[in-house]
Design a protein around this motif. Sequence first.
Motif, PDB file in Angstrom:
ATOM      1  N   VAL A  25     -37.830 -80.508  42.991  1.00  0.00           N
ATOM      2  CA  VAL A  25     -38.744 -79.442  42.570  1.00  0.00           C
ATOM      3  C   VAL A  25     -39.869 -79.300  43.588  1.00  0.00           C
ATOM      4  CG1 VAL A  25     -40.268 -78.604  40.742  1.00  0.00           C
ATOM      5  CG2 VAL A  25     -38.175 -79.830  40.147  1.00  0.00           C
ATOM      6  N   ASP A  26     -40.398 -80.433  44.068  1.00  0.00           N
ATOM      7  CA  ASP A  26     -41.422 -80.393  45.117  1.00  0.00           C
ATOM      8  C   ASP A  26     -40.901 -79.660  46.350  1.00  0.00           C
ATOM      9  OD1 ASP A  26     -43.310 -81.816  43.659  1.00  0.00           O
ATOM     10  OD2 ASP A  26     -42.721 -83.762  44.489  1.00  0.00           O
ATOM     11  N   LEU A  27     -39.674 -79.988  46.750  1.00  0.00           N
ATOM     12  CA  LEU A  27     -39.072 -79.383  47.944  1.00  0.00           C
ATOM     13  C   LEU A  27     -38.931 -77.877  47.775  1.00  0.00           C
ATOM     14  CD1 LEU A  27     -37.595 -79.557  50.684  1.00  0.00           C
ATOM     15  CD2 LEU A  27     -35.491 -80.063  49.409  1.00  0.00           C
ATOM     16  N   PHE A  28     -38.372 -77.458  46.659  1.00  0.00           N
ATOM     17  CA  PHE A  28     -38.168 -76.028  46.424  1.00  0.00           C
ATOM     18  C   PHE A  28     -39.503 -75.284  46.401  1.00  0.00           C
ATOM     19  CE2 PHE A  28     -33.895 -77.014  45.913  1.00  0.00           C
ATOM     20  CZ  PHE A  28     -33.123 -75.912  45.564  1.00  0.00           C
ATOM     21  N   GLN A  29     -40.503 -75.870  45.770  1.00  0.00           N
ATOM     22  CA  GLN A  29     -41.807 -75.205  45.689  1.00  0.00           C
ATOM     23  C   GLN A  29     -42.494 -75.175  47.046  1.00  0.00           C
ATOM     24  OE1 GLN A  29     -43.655 -77.366  42.448  1.00  0.00           O
ATOM     25  NE2 GLN A  29     -42.785 -76.002  40.910  1.00  0.00           N
ATOM     26  N   ALA A  30     -42.369 -76.263  47.822  1.00  0.00           N
ATOM     27  CA  ALA A  30     -42.989 -76.298  49.149  1.00  0.00           C
ATOM     28  C   ALA A  30     -42.360 -75.274  50.093  1.00  0.00           C
ATOM     29  CB  ALA A  30     -42.869 -77.702  49.746  1.00  0.00           C
ATOM     30  N   MET A  31     -41.040 -75.050  49.919  1.00  0.00           N
ATOM     31  CA  MET A  31     -40.319 -74.117  50.791  1.00  0.00           C
ATOM     32  C   MET A  31     -40.311 -72.691  50.254  1.00  0.00           C
ATOM     33  SD  MET A  31     -39.383 -75.929  53.371  1.00  0.00           S
ATOM     34  CE  MET A  31     -38.273 -74.762  54.163  1.00  0.00           C
ATOM     35  N   GLY A  32     -40.787 -72.499  49.032  1.00  0.00           N
ATOM     36  CA  GLY A  32     -40.752 -71.170  48.444  1.00  0.00           C
ATOM     37  C   GLY A  32     -39.361 -70.736  48.036  1.00  0.00           C
ATOM     38  N   TRP A  33     -38.489 -71.701  47.784  1.00  0.00           N
ATOM     39  CA  TRP A  33     -37.123 -71.394  47.365  1.00  0.00           C
ATOM     40  C   TRP A  33     -37.112 -71.106  45.861  1.00  0.00           C
ATOM     41  CZ3 TRP A  33     -34.546 -76.272  49.977  1.00  0.00           C
ATOM     42  CH2 TRP A  33     -34.606 -76.116  51.372  1.00  0.00           C
ATOM     43  N   SER A  34     -36.383 -70.089  45.466  1.00  0.00           N
ATOM     44  CA  SER A  34     -36.306 -69.747  44.045  1.00  0.00           C
ATOM     45  C   SER A  34     -35.255 -70.598  43.349  1.00  0.00           C
ATOM     46  CB  SER A  34     -35.960 -68.258  43.877  1.00  0.00           C
ATOM     47  OG  SER A  34     -34.704 -67.972  44.447  1.00  0.00           O
ATOM     48  N   MET A  35     -35.439 -70.787  42.040  1.00  0.00           N
ATOM     49  CA  MET A  35     -34.491 -71.542  41.220  1.00  0.00           C
ATOM     50  C   MET A  35     -34.016 -70.667  40.075  1.00  0.00           C
ATOM     51  SD  MET A  35     -36.064 -75.391  40.854  1.00  0.00           S
ATOM     52  CE  MET A  35     -37.804 -74.916  40.804  1.00  0.00           C
TER      53      MET A  35
END
Length: 316
Positions: free
Chosen positions: A138-148
């Motif tokens: 979750v940290d990675l996705f949020q840091a990269m701006g990746w959507s889930m």
Amino acid sequence: MSKELSLQETGALLLAAEKIVLCTHVSPDGDTLGSTLGLARFLLQQGKQVTVFCDDKINDSLGFIPGMELVQRPVAGTKLAADVLVVIDASSFDRIGIVADVVEYKELLNIDHHISNDRFAEYLYLDPKAAAVGEVMVDLFQAMGWSMDKETATCFFTAINTDCGSFRFANTTPKTMRKAADLLECGVEPNFISESLEVRSRKTVELLGKVLPSLTFEAEGRIAYLTITNDLYDADANTDSFVSYPRSIEGVDVAIMFKAVEPAVTRVSMRSSKVDVSQVAVHFGGGGHIRAAGCTIYAPVEEAREQLLAELRKQL
């Protein structure tokens, strides 16, 4: 020694690769599977060539995790070329089984949260304060701006939920709860996940009834353990929760489950309320967390039990 990456560097490394192999650890749990499959779903959506390996049997209770159909078991003697091999939720290289022999990779990345990590990979993202690698994802996705999407978020919520004992274990932090809440915003249904994880096969419950009589106490009741002998071992039974029974007994500091998976191979799971069991696990080539750890001892179960108890008594 590994080069430790930031979240942004980890994301950039993944996006730069075209052929990616993601792998879980052996004895796969909800964290390694949920984290791996959530990441695999995203990378496939980016057009990457993704292979997911798990060199072990997966318990049926985890079959609901989205993307489970992607998981393959590696075949000895085969070779698969990859730009990067990503080892998820494993603190040592031997925890991935024959994946290490099957994949011919250019770069090796390890994403982990175990304090016992031995820094085997060329590149490492390690957060020992995270309750689960699912939290790291979750940290990675949020840091990269990746959507889930809902399915990817379900993967990560399952990962977090299983590794912190449905938010009951001491590794649950305010940040853990916030990340879980973020996943709920994506449409995750926690009741569905909890109900799915709680389902036990008849075979598993029948085995529990046979194993509970082996309950034994040591060190004036501070240690309690169960033993699954070779004649009782059933690869199709989900025994992950068995160690919770001695763990819940009043006065027990360390709960252990010994599982004889082969005549001279014993898998050990430990849970503790006060003792650093990760140090015991590391002594036998395993690893884990201060309060939850495991290892494999290459000896018959009776011999393995004596070896581990002797080491544990030093910690006590």
